[in-house]
Write a protein that holds these residues in place. Structure first.
Motif, short mmCIF file in Angstrom:
data_model
loop_
_atom_site.label_atom_id
_atom_site.label_comp_id
_atom_site.label_asym_id
_atom_site.label_seq_id
_atom_site.Cartn_x
_atom_site.Cartn_y
_atom_site.Cartn_z
N GLU A 129 12.80 2.13 -4.87
CA GLU A 129 13.71 1.07 -5.44
C GLU A 129 12.67 -0.20 -5.70
OE1 GLU A 129 16.66 -0.34 -2.53
OE2 GLU A 129 16.62 -2.43 -3.59
N LEU A 130 11.97 -0.61 -4.78
CA LEU A 130 11.21 -1.52 -4.84
C LEU A 130 9.86 -1.53 -5.75
CD1 LEU A 130 10.47 -2.53 -0.84
CD2 LEU A 130 12.27 -3.33 -2.50
N ARG A 131 9.64 -0.28 -6.11
CA ARG A 131 8.44 -0.27 -6.86
C ARG A 131 8.66 -0.51 -8.40
NH1 ARG A 131 6.18 5.91 -6.71
NH2 ARG A 131 4.13 4.79 -7.47
N ARG A 132 9.98 -0.21 -8.57
CA ARG A 132 10.53 -0.69 -9.89
C ARG A 132 10.20 -2.02 -10.48
NH1 ARG A 132 16.13 0.89 -8.99
NH2 ARG A 132 16.09 3.08 -8.42
N ARG A 133 10.10 -2.89 -9.39
CA ARG A 133 9.90 -4.14 -9.77
C ARG A 133 8.48 -4.84 -9.46
NH1 ARG A 133 14.45 -8.10 -9.87
NH2 ARG A 133 13.46 -9.87 -10.74
N TRP A 134 7.86 -4.32 -8.33
CA TRP A 134 6.66 -4.77 -7.97
C TRP A 134 5.80 -3.52 -7.58
CZ3 TRP A 134 11.09 -6.35 -4.98
CH2 TRP A 134 11.24 -7.83 -5.43
N ASN A 135 4.34 -3.89 -7.55
CA ASN A 135 3.39 -3.03 -7.01
C ASN A 135 3.58 -2.73 -5.41
OD1 ASN A 135 1.29 -1.16 -7.17
ND2 ASN A 135 -0.28 -2.73 -6.93
N VAL A 136 4.22 -1.80 -5.01
CA VAL A 136 4.54 -1.43 -3.77
C VAL A 136 3.93 -0.16 -3.46
CG1 VAL A 136 6.52 -1.29 -1.89
CG2 VAL A 136 6.66 -2.89 -3.90
N PHE A 137 3.40 -0.15 -2.20
CA PHE A 137 2.46 0.92 -1.67
C PHE A 137 3.27 1.82 -0.87
CE2 PHE A 137 -1.28 2.82 0.52
CZ PHE A 137 -1.96 3.48 -0.64
N TYR A 138 3.17 3.18 -0.39
CA TYR A 138 3.57 3.92 0.42
C TYR A 138 2.62 4.76 1.36
CZ TYR A 138 6.67 7.50 2.47
OH TYR A 138 7.21 8.31 3.33
N ASP A 139 2.71 4.37 2.64
CA ASP A 139 1.54 4.94 3.33
C ASP A 139 2.26 5.59 4.71
OD1 ASP A 139 -0.75 5.74 4.59
OD2 ASP A 139 -1.31 3.76 4.95
#
Ligand code: GAP
Length: 449
Positions: A376-386
């Motif tokens: 959901e968040l990466r649709r708008r911003w550069n969001v990382f998953y770790d």
């Protein structure tokens, strides 16, 4: 793990910063596997985001938020007459000297302090043995087309602004602008610097963000002051602090061939105070010269007074690479957390940070809902998953990348529909409802935040 901030180191050593930039993929040597090429740099996954964010911030403030500025994107290679008219073919040079002993080449105004590495042991004076200064043109040349003669020579632009002057009439008419107004662009520039140095500070290929603001001769001082103030506000807004910023007016004998007045905005780098931006009153030099060389009238007529005049130009010219470097120097910190523990972090403005947030499931068992939040968040911003490693280590990795928010999805999240948001600088944590996370980030990581 203690999250208490005890003490910190603020002024980075260049070697620490350069090492972090390479290790974390911000900036590293171009063609590294061949030993690099002097004066050329590559931006990696984090660096390109930082640079793009800085350019977007500049574009937003200088172009989009103003009715009186238009943007363009011109070609890097222009008609060679452009560079004759601008004075670059004749004047754009630095004095250069060679050492007869070690054969190294230097700018005559930047001679080395250290002894000559090749000076014979028995020579009393161990300094370099310099030739007389010679003039060295900094423009990079290329050939256009199949034949290699004088007519096929072209130049890689030495500054982005010349096309703004040659496009002035077209853009003014197309955008139906009246004086005063400005034309802005961001793009690559090339200079065959004699001594590229200080990491990306003096490179042979770099990016500039330039604004040429055209005004009536009676208003040049007013607009000079306006743009100086605006540009200082910008530098403070992106996070360069007052103690690391200063202005320096050029003395009469320092002014470029076209400039009537010039003020540099300087940043305190670990290697000293250096220019990151120039604010110049270029007078009517450029439009008059291009008018003369092209035979086109680049003057304007005031619709009310019918006065015909060549507009004066106030220029703001900032180096994107130098500003990225200033941001990294400003942001770099090593904090002592006590108990022998430290953390390295980049306190970047959240609108410029390469990664806005990292989604960290406390356990791999929580991957599914955490992935959903990430999607959901990466649709708008550069969001990382770790999800790799213990949570403390994951926080540290994000601190070093300058990520302003870490969002931890834990076992309670499934029960209460909340996640823990940890802020990078204070390390403060708060619980935020899952459906409020996007709004929470929007308020904090966008350009106006
Ligand atoms: N159009 C005006 C102009 O080009 P400048 O002072 O030569 O003026 C403007 O350059 C800015 O471009 C500088 O303040 C600096 O930030 C950047 N710049 C100039 N030469 C550079 C280089 N060799 N490497 C990196 N940035 C450079």
């Amino acid at each position: 793990m203690s999250d208490a901030k005890a003490s910190e180191e603020t002024t980075p050593r260049m070697e620490d910063l350069v090492s972090l930039c390479a290790r974390r993929g911000f900036i590293f040597q171009s063609s590294e596997i061949y030993g690099g090429i002097n004066g050329f740099w590559d931006y990696g996954p984090l660096g390109v985001e930082l640079k793009n964010n800085l350019k977007a911030f500049w574009w937003q403030r200088v172009v989009r938020e103003r009715d009186d500025v238009e943007g363009i994107d011109s070609s890097i290679i222009a008609h060679p007459r452009t560079w004759e008219a601008s004075g670059h073919v004749e004047h754009f040079s630095d004095p250069m000297v060679d050492c007869r002993t070690c054969k190294r080449r230097f700018r005559a105004d930047q001679l080395p302090d250290e002894p000559c590495p090749e000076a014979p042991e028995d020579r009393a004076d161990r300094s370099c043995d310099f030739t007389d200064p010679r003039s060295f043109n900094l423009m990079l040349q290329t050939q256009i087309g199949a034949s290699e003669d004088a007519a096929s020579i072209a130049y890689l632009r030495a500054e982005t602004c010349q096309s703004i002057f040659t496009d002035f009439k077209r853009v003014r008419e197309a955008a139906r602008q009246k004086i005063p107004f400005g034309i802005a662009q961001i793009g690559k520039a090339f200079r065959n610097e004699i001594n590229p140095r200080n990491f990306t500070f003096r490179s042979r290929e770099f990016e500039q963000a330039e604004l040429e603001f055209f005004c009536h001769p009676s208003e040049r001082e007013k607009w000079f002051e306006h743009w100086l103030e605006e540009r200082l506000r910008f530098h403070r807004e992106i996070g360069l602090t007052a103690e690391n910023l200063r202005t320096r007016a050029h003395a009469e004998d320092e002014l470029a061939h076209y400039a009537k007045q010039a003020v540099d905005v300087e940043f305190r780098f670990p290697f000293g105070w250096q220019e990151i931006e120039g604010i110049h009153d270029r007078g009517d030099w450029d439009l008059s010269r291009h008018g003369e060389y092209s035979g086109k009238d680049l003057g304007v007529t005031d619709p009310e007074t019918k006065e015909h005049f060549v507009p004066m130009v106030i220029e703001t010219s900032v180096g994107i690479d130098r500003t990225c470097l200033a941001l990294l120097c400003q942001a770099y910190a090593v904090e002592d957390l006590g108990g022998g523990e430290t953390r390295t972090l980049l306190r970047l403005h959240s609108a410029l940070a390469p990664i806005k947030a990292a989604v960290l499931p406390l356990s791999k068992k929580l991957a599914e809902p955490a992935r959903e939040l990430h999607r959901e968040l990466r649709r708008r911003w550069n969001v990382f998953y770790d999800d790799a490693g213990n949570i403390g280590r994951r926080y540290r990795r994000q601190d070093e990348a300058g990520t302003p928010f870490c969002i931890t999805y834990d076992f309670d999240s499934q029960e209460d529909g909340r996640v823990t948001v940890r802020e990078r600088d204070s390390m403060a944590q708060e619980r935020v409802a899952l459906d409020a996370v996007a709004g929470y980030l929007r308020e904090r990581v966008e350009c106006g935040a």
